[in-house]
Design a protein around this motif. Structure first.
Motif, PDB file in Angstrom:
ATOM      1  N   ALA A 119     -12.454  12.501   5.650  1.00  0.00           N
ATOM      2  CA  ALA A 119     -13.129  11.202   5.516  1.00  0.00           C
ATOM      3  C   ALA A 119     -12.639  10.467   4.269  1.00  0.00           C
ATOM      4  O   ALA A 119     -12.411   9.247   4.314  1.00  0.00           O
ATOM      5  CB  ALA A 119     -14.640  11.396   5.473  1.00  0.00           C
ATOM      6  N   GLN A 120     -12.479  11.176   3.155  1.00  0.00           N
ATOM      7  CA  GLN A 120     -11.994  10.560   1.915  1.00  0.00           C
ATOM      8  C   GLN A 120     -10.591   9.993   2.118  1.00  0.00           C
ATOM      9  O   GLN A 120     -10.304   8.861   1.727  1.00  0.00           O
ATOM     10  CB  GLN A 120     -11.988  11.581   0.774  1.00  0.00           C
ATOM     11  CG  GLN A 120     -11.429  11.015  -0.525  1.00  0.00           C
ATOM     12  CD  GLN A 120     -11.230  12.069  -1.605  1.00  0.00           C
ATOM     13  OE1 GLN A 120     -11.135  13.265  -1.322  1.00  0.00           O
ATOM     14  NE2 GLN A 120     -11.145  11.631  -2.850  1.00  0.00           N
ATOM     15  N   LEU A 121      -9.711  10.774   2.743  1.00  0.00           N
ATOM     16  CA  LEU A 121      -8.341  10.313   2.951  1.00  0.00           C
ATOM     17  C   LEU A 121      -8.278   9.153   3.946  1.00  0.00           C
ATOM     18  O   LEU A 121      -7.475   8.233   3.772  1.00  0.00           O
ATOM     19  CB  LEU A 121      -7.451  11.464   3.409  1.00  0.00           C
ATOM     20  CG  LEU A 121      -7.182  12.530   2.354  1.00  0.00           C
ATOM     21  CD1 LEU A 121      -6.382  13.680   2.953  1.00  0.00           C
ATOM     22  CD2 LEU A 121      -6.478  11.948   1.138  1.00  0.00           C
ATOM     23  N   CYS A 122      -9.115   9.178   4.971  1.00  0.00           N
ATOM     24  CA  CYS A 122      -9.162   8.053   5.914  1.00  0.00           C
ATOM     25  C   CYS A 122      -9.585   6.777   5.195  1.00  0.00           C
ATOM     26  O   CYS A 122      -9.025   5.696   5.437  1.00  0.00           O
ATOM     27  CB  CYS A 122     -10.109   8.351   7.075  1.00  0.00           C
ATOM     28  SG  CYS A 122      -9.410   9.466   8.308  1.00  0.00           S
ATOM     29  N   ALA A 123     -10.552   6.884   4.294  1.00  0.00           N
ATOM     30  CA  ALA A 123     -11.009   5.720   3.529  1.00  0.00           C
ATOM     31  C   ALA A 123      -9.894   5.204   2.618  1.00  0.00           C
ATOM     32  O   ALA A 123      -9.673   3.985   2.525  1.00  0.00           O
ATOM     33  CB  ALA A 123     -12.253   6.073   2.718  1.00  0.00           C
ATOM     34  N   ILE A 124      -9.190   6.098   1.957  1.00  0.00           N
ATOM     35  CA  ILE A 124      -8.067   5.701   1.108  1.00  0.00           C
ATOM     36  C   ILE A 124      -7.000   5.019   1.955  1.00  0.00           C
ATOM     37  O   ILE A 124      -6.474   3.964   1.595  1.00  0.00           O
ATOM     38  CB  ILE A 124      -7.481   6.917   0.354  1.00  0.00           C
ATOM     39  CG1 ILE A 124      -8.472   7.444  -0.679  1.00  0.00           C
ATOM     40  CG2 ILE A 124      -6.152   6.557  -0.310  1.00  0.00           C
ATOM     41  CD1 ILE A 124      -8.086   8.788  -1.276  1.00  0.00           C
ATOM     42  N   ASN A 125      -6.677   5.624   3.088  1.00  0.00           N
ATOM     43  CA  ASN A 125      -5.654   5.086   3.982  1.00  0.00           C
ATOM     44  C   ASN A 125      -6.011   3.676   4.434  1.00  0.00           C
ATOM     45  O   ASN A 125      -5.179   2.767   4.413  1.00  0.00           O
ATOM     46  CB  ASN A 125      -5.467   6.015   5.180  1.00  0.00           C
ATOM     47  CG  ASN A 125      -4.247   5.676   5.992  1.00  0.00           C
ATOM     48  OD1 ASN A 125      -3.183   5.390   5.457  1.00  0.00           O
ATOM     49  ND2 ASN A 125      -4.393   5.713   7.298  1.00  0.00           N
ATOM     50  N   GLN A 126      -7.265   3.477   4.822  1.00  0.00           N
ATOM     51  CA  GLN A 126      -7.698   2.164   5.307  1.00  0.00           C
ATOM     52  C   GLN A 126      -7.782   1.129   4.192  1.00  0.00           C
ATOM     53  O   GLN A 126      -7.695  -0.072   4.448  1.00  0.00           O
ATOM     54  CB  GLN A 126      -9.038   2.278   6.035  1.00  0.00           C
ATOM     55  CG  GLN A 126      -8.911   2.900   7.406  1.00  0.00           C
ATOM     56  CD  GLN A 126      -7.919   2.143   8.285  1.00  0.00           C
ATOM     57  OE1 GLN A 126      -8.031   0.947   8.496  1.00  0.00           O
ATOM     58  NE2 GLN A 126      -6.924   2.866   8.792  1.00  0.00           N
ATOM     59  N   SER A 127      -7.935   1.570   2.950  1.00  0.00           N
ATOM     60  CA  SER A 127      -8.035   0.627   1.836  1.00  0.00           C
ATOM     61  C   SER A 127      -6.672   0.080   1.416  1.00  0.00           C
ATOM     62  O   SER A 127      -6.613  -0.912   0.693  1.00  0.00           O
ATOM     63  CB  SER A 127      -8.724   1.287   0.637  1.00  0.00           C
ATOM     64  OG  SER A 127      -7.860   2.225   0.022  1.00  0.00           O
ATOM     65  N   ALA A 128      -5.592   0.706   1.856  1.00  0.00           N
ATOM     66  CA  ALA A 128      -4.240   0.304   1.456  1.00  0.00           C
ATOM     67  C   ALA A 128      -3.626  -0.611   2.514  1.00  0.00           C
ATOM     68  O   ALA A 128      -3.350  -0.178   3.638  1.00  0.00           O
ATOM     69  CB  ALA A 128      -3.365   1.540   1.250  1.00  0.00           C
ATOM     70  N   ALA A 129      -3.402  -1.867   2.156  1.00  0.00           N
ATOM     71  CA  ALA A 129      -2.853  -2.851   3.098  1.00  0.00           C
ATOM     72  C   ALA A 129      -1.511  -2.401   3.663  1.00  0.00           C
ATOM     73  O   ALA A 129      -1.243  -2.582   4.856  1.00  0.00           O
ATOM     74  CB  ALA A 129      -2.721  -4.214   2.419  1.00  0.00           C
ATOM     75  N   PHE A 130      -0.659  -1.798   2.828  1.00  0.00           N
ATOM     76  CA  PHE A 130       0.641  -1.330   3.304  1.00  0.00           C
ATOM     77  C   PHE A 130       0.471  -0.269   4.386  1.00  0.00           C
ATOM     78  O   PHE A 130       1.161  -0.301   5.413  1.00  0.00           O
ATOM     79  CB  PHE A 130       1.475  -0.784   2.138  1.00  0.00           C
ATOM     80  CG  PHE A 130       2.824  -0.271   2.557  1.00  0.00           C
ATOM     81  CD1 PHE A 130       3.862  -1.161   2.823  1.00  0.00           C
ATOM     82  CD2 PHE A 130       3.061   1.082   2.681  1.00  0.00           C
ATOM     83  CE1 PHE A 130       5.113  -0.699   3.222  1.00  0.00           C
ATOM     84  CE2 PHE A 130       4.307   1.558   3.070  1.00  0.00           C
ATOM     85  CZ  PHE A 130       5.338   0.659   3.337  1.00  0.00           C
ATOM     86  N   ASN A 131      -0.437   0.672   4.174  1.00  0.00           N
ATOM     87  CA  ASN A 131      -0.672   1.731   5.156  1.00  0.00           C
ATOM     88  C   ASN A 131      -1.172   1.145   6.471  1.00  0.00           C
ATOM     89  O   ASN A 131      -0.777   1.592   7.546  1.00  0.00           O
ATOM     90  CB  ASN A 131      -1.665   2.759   4.619  1.00  0.00           C
ATOM     91  CG  ASN A 131      -1.113   3.537   3.438  1.00  0.00           C
ATOM     92  OD1 ASN A 131      -0.075   3.207   2.887  1.00  0.00           O
ATOM     93  ND2 ASN A 131      -1.828   4.561   3.038  1.00  0.00           N
ATOM     94  N   ARG A 132      -2.065   0.153   6.387  1.00  0.00           N
ATOM     95  CA  ARG A 132      -2.559  -0.499   7.605  1.00  0.00           C
ATOM     96  C   ARG A 132      -1.425  -1.224   8.323  1.00  0.00           C
ATOM     97  O   ARG A 132      -1.306  -1.143   9.537  1.00  0.00           O
ATOM     98  CB  ARG A 132      -3.701  -1.467   7.286  1.00  0.00           C
ATOM     99  CG  ARG A 132      -4.981  -0.781   6.837  1.00  0.00           C
ATOM    100  CD  ARG A 132      -6.173  -1.740   6.792  1.00  0.00           C
ATOM    101  NE  ARG A 132      -5.916  -2.989   6.126  1.00  0.00           N
ATOM    102  CZ  ARG A 132      -6.079  -3.222   4.825  1.00  0.00           C
ATOM    103  NH1 ARG A 132      -6.516  -2.257   4.030  1.00  0.00           N
ATOM    104  NH2 ARG A 132      -5.821  -4.413   4.308  1.00  0.00           N
ATOM    105  N   TRP A 133      -0.565  -1.922   7.561  1.00  0.00           N
ATOM    106  CA  TRP A 133       0.561  -2.633   8.148  1.00  0.00           C
ATOM    107  C   TRP A 133       1.497  -1.661   8.868  1.00  0.00           C
ATOM    108  O   TRP A 133       1.989  -1.957   9.955  1.00  0.00           O
ATOM    109  CB  TRP A 133       1.331  -3.407   7.065  1.00  0.00           C
ATOM    110  CG  TRP A 133       2.533  -4.114   7.609  1.00  0.00           C
ATOM    111  CD1 TRP A 133       2.550  -5.291   8.298  1.00  0.00           C
ATOM    112  CD2 TRP A 133       3.891  -3.686   7.513  1.00  0.00           C
ATOM    113  NE1 TRP A 133       3.846  -5.616   8.647  1.00  0.00           N
ATOM    114  CE2 TRP A 133       4.686  -4.638   8.171  1.00  0.00           C
ATOM    115  CE3 TRP A 133       4.508  -2.574   6.933  1.00  0.00           C
ATOM    116  CZ2 TRP A 133       6.072  -4.529   8.271  1.00  0.00           C
ATOM    117  CZ3 TRP A 133       5.888  -2.461   7.035  1.00  0.00           C
ATOM    118  CH2 TRP A 133       6.655  -3.433   7.691  1.00  0.00           C
TER     119      TRP A 133
END
Length: 163
Positions: free
Chosen positions: A9-23
């Motif tokens: 859950a922590q890593l998913c939240a970090i991942n979603q908070s990063a615009a580059f990762n979402r892109w």
């Protein structure tokens, strides 16, 4: 919630908070203490002039997967201090899988390694490897020992150079 669920859950939240990762469309497939698996789909805009995955994105996948592996043992305050990438063959696939692991977690640094696979018709081919060294980013959220200003609590002179 178990510790594995907490880490995921922590890593998913970090991942979603990063615009580059979402892109990039990065998806966290699995996470446990010291290990992470990330997946990224192929998109034409990720290609270099010959249509293979751009080496910059190869490095980004390795860095991100290694960073997430480091977070599982040291917390979210880590930053990359050194990144090394080895491109082994042209990266061409339907999607890419980055599998990273912690090699060693020291007092002030976390050493990680990653293998990147291209997947075509469910067959994985190793296309790159990499290593990343992480240090405390200064926020002291990582649990690494610092002096409050992001510097190691013990100097290399005091610990025999082992960091």
């Amino acid at each position: 919630m178990t510790d594995v669920q907490d880490v995921h859950a922590q890593l998913c939240a970090i991942n979603q908070s990063a615009a580059f990762n979402r892109w990039c469309g990065l998806e966290l497939k699995s996470a446990s203490a010291g290990q992470v698996e990330l997946v990224m789909p192929w998109r034409a805009e990720f290609g270099q002039y010959s249509g293979f995955l751009h080496a910059g994105l190869i490095g980004a996948l390795i860095d991100t997967a290694c960073g997430f592996a480091a977070v599982t043992v040291a917390g979210s305050g880590v930053l990359a201090a050194h990144l090394s990438v080895n491109c082994l063959r042209p990266a061409q696939g339907e999607h890419f899988i980055a599998r990273a692991r912690v090699v060693r977690a020291g007092k002030t640094q976390v050493f990680t390694a990653c293998e990147l696979f291209a997947v075509v018709s469910q067959e994985e081919k190793l296309v790159a490897t990499g290593e990343t060294l992480f240090e405390d980013g200064g926020g002291n959220a990582s649990g690494l020992q610092t002096d409050g200003q992001g510097k190691p609590a013990e100097s290399a002179a005091n610990d025999g150079g082992a960091r």
